[in-house]
Motif scaffolding. Structure first.
Motif, PDB file in Angstrom:
ATOM      1  N   SER A  74      -9.255  26.773 -33.241  1.00 15.59           N
ATOM      2  CA  SER A  74      -8.892  25.371 -33.026  1.00 15.59           C
ATOM      3  C   SER A  74     -10.006  24.581 -32.359  1.00 15.59           C
ATOM      4  O   SER A  74     -10.004  23.368 -32.382  1.00 15.59           O
ATOM      5  N   ILE A 105      -7.216  31.680 -23.056  1.00 11.62           N
ATOM      6  CA  ILE A 105      -6.983  30.460 -22.272  1.00 11.62           C
ATOM      7  C   ILE A 105      -5.972  29.553 -22.960  1.00 11.62           C
ATOM      8  O   ILE A 105      -5.954  29.463 -24.195  1.00 11.62           O
ATOM      9  N   PHE A 157     -14.825  22.896 -18.649  1.00 13.51           N
ATOM     10  CA  PHE A 157     -15.193  23.814 -19.717  1.00 13.51           C
ATOM     11  C   PHE A 157     -15.862  25.066 -19.143  1.00 13.51           C
ATOM     12  O   PHE A 157     -16.792  24.992 -18.366  1.00 13.51           O
TER      13      PHE A 157
HETATM   14  P1  IMP Z   1      -5.507  24.870 -26.965  1.00 12.38           P
HETATM   15  O1  IMP Z   1      -4.904  24.919 -28.330  1.00 12.38           O
HETATM   16  O2  IMP Z   1      -6.041  23.496 -26.665  1.00 12.38           O
HETATM   17  O3  IMP Z   1      -4.600  25.362 -25.868  1.00 12.38           O
HETATM   18  O4  IMP Z   1      -6.803  25.716 -26.992  1.00 12.38           O
HETATM   19  C1  IMP Z   1      -6.815  27.046 -26.922  1.00 12.38           C
HETATM   20  C2  IMP Z   1      -8.130  27.598 -27.403  1.00 12.38           C
HETATM   21  O5  IMP Z   1      -9.218  26.711 -27.137  1.00 12.38           O
HETATM   22  C3  IMP Z   1      -8.444  28.854 -26.653  1.00 12.38           C
HETATM   23  O6  IMP Z   1      -7.914  29.963 -27.296  1.00 12.38           O
HETATM   24  C4  IMP Z   1      -9.952  28.853 -26.606  1.00 12.38           C
HETATM   25  O7  IMP Z   1     -10.447  29.501 -27.752  1.00 12.38           O
HETATM   26  C5  IMP Z   1     -10.348  27.395 -26.650  1.00 12.38           C
HETATM   27  N1  IMP Z   1     -10.702  26.868 -25.303  1.00 12.38           N
HETATM   28  C6  IMP Z   1      -9.948  26.094 -24.481  1.00 12.38           C
HETATM   29  N2  IMP Z   1     -10.578  25.800 -23.346  1.00 12.38           N
HETATM   30  C7  IMP Z   1     -11.779  26.426 -23.416  1.00 12.38           C
HETATM   31  C8  IMP Z   1     -12.891  26.529 -22.491  1.00 12.38           C
HETATM   32  O8  IMP Z   1     -12.921  25.982 -21.372  1.00 12.38           O
HETATM   33  N3  IMP Z   1     -13.932  27.274 -22.930  1.00 12.38           N
HETATM   34  C9  IMP Z   1     -13.969  27.896 -24.152  1.00 12.38           C
HETATM   35  N4  IMP Z   1     -12.950  27.840 -25.021  1.00 12.38           N
HETATM   36  C10 IMP Z   1     -11.866  27.105 -24.656  1.00 12.38           C
END
Ligand code: IMP
Ligand code: MG
Length: 184
Positions: A74, A105, A157
């Motif tokens: 995503s 995460i 991040f």
């Molecule tokens: P969500 O769908 O926005 O909750 O995003 C989840 C996915 O985004 C995670 O499984 C990560 O692969 C990626 N992600 C979210 N935050 C970070 C970050 O701070 N660093 C790297 N990848 C992130």
């Protein structure tokens, strides 16, 4: 641990050490042993990011358990696209099973929301969510509640221990955060 690391011209500084990670992973493993006693849970590791966490957590639980993998995507660079793609599907029959989804995460929560909805259609007995990291301030959905959280962190991040910037930095053993003033 290095003083700083640089990827794609961005500088990251130490945030969570490998020792701190191990401590939380082992604590979560003890909780899972207690919550899932006699259930032979199926761990579902969400690739790519969760593989180090899933590997350490799975090996820390002292009980009969199984593990399988699925792949979602995503993120593009440092931004959650909100458009979750399933790249690889589950081979196992999860009907009637206790499933523990293992994520690196939870950021906006969209990935987990979509995944849980998909898994529910396969009629597991129970779905639990284990995430190493959680950014509660970034959540945009209200029905995603992780059962096991390693660390709650602010909306910054981070990279390392599975977390990447455009595919890089997953092999760092510690977690690093983007240096102040570098995140827009
Ligand atoms: P969500 O769908 O926005 O909750 O995003 C989840 C996915 O985004 C995670 O499984 C990560 O692969 C990626 N992600 C979210 N935050 C970070 C970050 O701070 N660093 C790297 N990848 C992130
Ligand atoms: Mg991920």
């Amino acid at each position: 641990m290095k003083e700083s690391v640089t990827y794609n011209g961005l500088t990251f500084v130490p945030y969570i050490t490998a020792e701190q990670i191990k401590e939380r992973v082992d604590a979560i493993a003890r909780q899972i042993e207690e919550d899932c006693r006699g259930k032979q849970p199926l761990f579902v590791c969400v690739l790519n990011g969760a593989f180090p966490f899933a590997s350490d957590l799975f090996r820390s639980v002292d009980m009969d358990a199984e593990i399988t993998f699925l792949r979602l995507k995503s993120y593009d660079g440092m931004d959650s696209t909100g458009n979750v793609k399933r790249m690889m599907s589950l081979g196992e029959d999860i009907a009637g099973r206790t499933v523990i989804v293992i994520e690196d995460i939870i950021d906006t929560g969209r990935t987990m929301q979509k995944l849980i909805a998909d898994l529910r259609e396969l009629h597991p007995a129970d779905i639990k969510i284990a995430t190493l990291l959680h950014k509660p301030d970034a959540l945009v959905v209200d029905d995603v509640k992780p059962d096991y959280v390693g660390f709650e962190i602010p909306k910054k991040f981070i990279i390392g221990y599975g977390l990447d910037l455009d595919g890089l930095a997953r092999n760092l053993n510690d977690i690093y955060v983007i240096k102040e003033n570098e995140q827009n």
